[in-house]
Scaffold this motif. Structure first.
Motif, mmCIF file in Angstrom:
data_model
loop_
_atom_site.group_PDB
_atom_site.id
_atom_site.type_symbol
_atom_site.label_atom_id
_atom_site.label_comp_id
_atom_site.label_asym_id
_atom_site.label_seq_id
_atom_site.Cartn_x
_atom_site.Cartn_y
_atom_site.Cartn_z
ATOM 1 N N CYS A 185 26.572 31.106 41.679
ATOM 2 C CA CYS A 185 25.254 31.734 41.691
ATOM 3 C C CYS A 185 24.248 30.716 41.174
ATOM 4 N N VAL A 186 23.306 30.361 42.021
ATOM 5 C CA VAL A 186 22.266 29.409 41.632
ATOM 6 C C VAL A 186 21.007 30.167 41.262
ATOM 7 N N ALA A 187 20.502 29.887 40.082
ATOM 8 C CA ALA A 187 19.273 30.528 39.609
ATOM 9 C C ALA A 187 18.102 29.569 39.761
ATOM 10 N N SER A 188 16.970 30.100 40.160
ATOM 11 C CA SER A 188 15.761 29.285 40.258
ATOM 12 C C SER A 188 14.587 30.086 39.720
ATOM 13 N N GLY A 189 13.514 29.368 39.406
ATOM 14 C CA GLY A 189 12.362 30.023 38.799
ATOM 15 C C GLY A 189 12.271 29.648 37.329
ATOM 16 N N ILE A 190 11.630 30.493 36.553
ATOM 17 C CA ILE A 190 11.455 30.213 35.131
ATOM 18 C C ILE A 190 12.664 30.747 34.382
ATOM 19 N N ILE A 191 13.517 29.819 33.915
ATOM 20 C CA ILE A 191 14.751 30.170 33.227
ATOM 21 C C ILE A 191 14.549 29.975 31.735
ATOM 22 N N SER A 192 14.776 31.020 30.978
ATOM 23 C CA SER A 192 14.629 30.931 29.525
ATOM 24 C C SER A 192 15.726 30.068 28.923
ATOM 25 N N ARG A 193 15.400 29.386 27.841
ATOM 26 C CA ARG A 193 16.410 28.578 27.160
ATOM 27 C C ARG A 193 17.544 29.463 26.635
ATOM 28 N N VAL A 194 17.178 30.599 26.088
ATOM 29 C CA VAL A 194 18.169 31.581 25.648
ATOM 30 C C VAL A 194 18.231 32.680 26.710
ATOM 31 N N ASN A 195 19.391 32.848 27.310
ATOM 32 C CA ASN A 195 19.488 33.839 28.371
ATOM 33 C C ASN A 195 20.910 34.366 28.496
ATOM 34 N N THR A 196 21.057 35.363 29.319
ATOM 35 C CA THR A 196 22.343 35.992 29.596
ATOM 36 C C THR A 196 22.544 36.015 31.101
ATOM 37 N N MET A 197 23.715 35.585 31.539
ATOM 38 C CA MET A 197 24.041 35.672 32.962
ATOM 39 C C MET A 197 25.324 36.474 33.122
ATOM 40 N N LEU A 198 25.385 37.239 34.179
ATOM 41 C CA LEU A 198 26.443 38.231 34.330
ATOM 42 C C LEU A 198 26.937 38.297 35.772
ATOM 43 N N ALA A 213 31.859 40.372 33.931
ATOM 44 C CA ALA A 213 31.853 39.350 32.875
ATOM 45 C C ALA A 213 30.420 38.998 32.538
ATOM 46 N N ARG A 214 30.250 38.531 31.318
ATOM 47 C CA ARG A 214 28.935 38.144 30.808
ATOM 48 C C ARG A 214 29.077 36.828 30.073
ATOM 49 N N ILE A 215 28.079 35.967 30.184
ATOM 50 C CA ILE A 215 28.072 34.724 29.414
ATOM 51 C C ILE A 215 26.662 34.473 28.898
ATOM 52 N N PHE A 216 26.573 34.191 27.617
ATOM 53 C CA PHE A 216 25.291 33.863 27.016
ATOM 54 C C PHE A 216 25.058 32.359 27.141
ATOM 55 N N SER A 217 23.832 31.937 26.888
ATOM 56 C CA SER A 217 23.488 30.528 27.044
ATOM 57 C C SER A 217 24.231 29.647 26.039
ATOM 58 N N ASP A 218 24.744 30.244 24.954
ATOM 59 C CA ASP A 218 25.524 29.454 23.991
ATOM 60 C C ASP A 218 26.996 29.369 24.386
ATOM 61 N N GLY A 219 27.351 29.991 25.515
ATOM 62 C CA GLY A 219 28.718 29.916 26.020
ATOM 63 C C GLY A 219 29.617 31.084 25.650
ATOM 64 N N THR A 220 29.142 31.975 24.816
ATOM 65 C CA THR A 220 29.927 33.149 24.457
ATOM 66 C C THR A 220 30.154 34.023 25.679
ATOM 67 N N THR A 221 31.383 34.514 25.837
ATOM 68 C CA THR A 221 31.723 35.297 27.024
ATOM 69 C C THR A 221 32.301 36.665 26.653
ATOM 70 N N ASN A 222 32.136 37.610 27.568
ATOM 71 C CA ASN A 222 32.766 38.923 27.493
ATOM 72 C C ASN A 222 33.342 39.236 28.870
ATOM 73 N N TYR A 223 34.457 39.972 28.884
ATOM 74 C CA TYR A 223 35.089 40.352 30.147
ATOM 75 C C TYR A 223 35.452 41.828 30.157
ATOM 76 N N ALA A 224 35.440 42.398 31.341
ATOM 77 C CA ALA A 224 36.003 43.727 31.518
ATOM 78 C C ALA A 224 37.511 43.637 31.323
ATOM 79 N N ASP A 225 38.097 44.696 30.779
ATOM 80 C CA ASP A 225 39.547 44.695 30.560
ATOM 81 C C ASP A 225 40.315 44.470 31.868
ATOM 82 N N SER A 226 39.747 44.962 32.954
ATOM 83 C CA SER A 226 40.430 44.892 34.244
ATOM 84 C C SER A 226 40.584 43.466 34.776
#
Length: 118
Positions: A21-34, A48-61
């Motif tokens: 997934c390529v993001a374009s436009g105004i991207i915040s330094r601190v952000n969340t991508m999912l 799944a979710r990943i924060f800009s600091d690299g922290t991740t979360n996943y669905a159990d499935s």
């Protein structure tokens, strides 16, 4: 912010795919991508979710099978999907939120279809 996914397709059970997934436009330094997915007849599911600091979360499935990652220099989000199962069949959506958020994100891609055959 615009989001464009790619990498979906048809794969046999046990196989692998990598979504991008390529993001374009105004991207915040601190952000969340999912990554979300929607299967026919089912509600939207946060994969799944990943924060800009690299922290991740996943669905159990998907824990242990899927890996979310990002390249901040390229504003690109990835989802490596291994050991795919027929129940992983869905349309997968990339999403973005400014800041470190746990709520429903503001920006969405158009989705990419993943079909896993048994």
């Amino acid at each position: 912010v615009q989001l464009v996914e790619s990498g979906g397709g048809l794969v046999q059970a046990g196989g692998s795919l990598r979504l991008s997934c390529v993001a374009s436009g105004i991207i915040s330094r601190v952000n969340t991508m999912l990554w979300y997915r929607v299967a026919p007849g089912n509600d939207r599911e946060l994969v799944a979710r990943i924060f800009s600091d690299g922290t991740t979360n996943y669905a159990d499935s998907v824990k242990g099978r899927f890996t979310i990652s990002r390249d901040n220099d390229k504003n690109t989000l990835y989802l490596q999907m291994n050991s795919l199962k027929p129940e992983d069949t869905a349309k997968y959506y990339c999403a973005y939120a400014s800041g470190r958020v746990l709520s429903v994100p503001q920006y969405w891609g158009q989705g990419t279809q993943v079909t896993v055959s048994s």
